[in-house]
Design a protein around this motif. Sequence first.
Motif, mmCIF file in Angstrom:
data_model
loop_
_atom_site.group_PDB
_atom_site.id
_atom_site.type_symbol
_atom_site.label_atom_id
_atom_site.label_comp_id
_atom_site.label_asym_id
_atom_site.label_seq_id
_atom_site.Cartn_x
_atom_site.Cartn_y
_atom_site.Cartn_z
ATOM 1 N N TYR A 6 -5.373 -4.995 -1.613
ATOM 2 C CA TYR A 6 -4.679 -4.476 -2.785
ATOM 3 C C TYR A 6 -4.423 -2.972 -2.682
ATOM 4 C CZ TYR A 6 -5.351 -8.967 -5.038
ATOM 5 O OH TYR A 6 -5.306 -10.297 -5.340
ATOM 6 N N LYS A 7 -5.365 -2.260 -2.087
ATOM 7 C CA LYS A 7 -5.194 -0.816 -1.954
ATOM 8 C C LYS A 7 -3.962 -0.512 -1.110
ATOM 9 C CE LYS A 7 -7.398 3.424 -0.396
ATOM 10 N NZ LYS A 7 -8.577 4.044 0.200
ATOM 11 N N TYR A 10 -0.793 -1.299 -3.065
ATOM 12 C CA TYR A 10 -0.583 -0.268 -4.078
ATOM 13 C C TYR A 10 -0.005 0.992 -3.440
ATOM 14 C CZ TYR A 10 -1.631 3.386 -7.474
ATOM 15 O OH TYR A 10 -1.534 4.448 -8.324
ATOM 16 N N LEU A 11 -0.612 1.417 -2.330
ATOM 17 C CA LEU A 11 -0.133 2.620 -1.657
ATOM 18 C C LEU A 11 1.300 2.456 -1.169
ATOM 19 C CD1 LEU A 11 -3.339 3.658 0.323
ATOM 20 C CD2 LEU A 11 -2.392 4.728 -1.745
ATOM 21 N N LEU A 13 3.603 0.532 -2.498
ATOM 22 C CA LEU A 13 4.443 0.570 -3.687
ATOM 23 C C LEU A 13 4.636 2.002 -4.161
ATOM 24 C CD1 LEU A 13 5.973 -0.810 -5.996
ATOM 25 C CD2 LEU A 13 3.778 -1.042 -7.166
ATOM 26 N N MET A 14 3.578 2.788 -4.206
ATOM 27 C CA MET A 14 3.668 4.173 -4.673
ATOM 28 C C MET A 14 4.510 5.024 -3.726
ATOM 29 S SD MET A 14 2.322 4.383 -7.598
ATOM 30 C CE MET A 14 2.872 2.712 -7.888
#
Length: 55
Positions: A6-7, A10-11, A13-14
Motif C-alpha cells: 500500500y505504501k 500511495y507513493l 499516486l502522490m
Amino acid sequence: MENRNYKEMYLKLMRSTEAAVNLLIAAQQECEEFYVNASDEDETDNDTIKILSQR
C-alpha cells in the motif's frame, strides 16, 4: 491473502498527482505570459471587435 504494498501504491499516486498539478501550473503560467506579452495590435483588434459588437 495477497501481500499488497500500500505504501508504494500511495507513493505512486502522490507522485503522479504532483506531476499532473505541476503540468497544469506550467500551462497556466505560459498562458499568463502569453497574455501579458500580447502586442498592442491585439488590444486594438479587441477594441475594434467590442465597438463593432455594440452596434
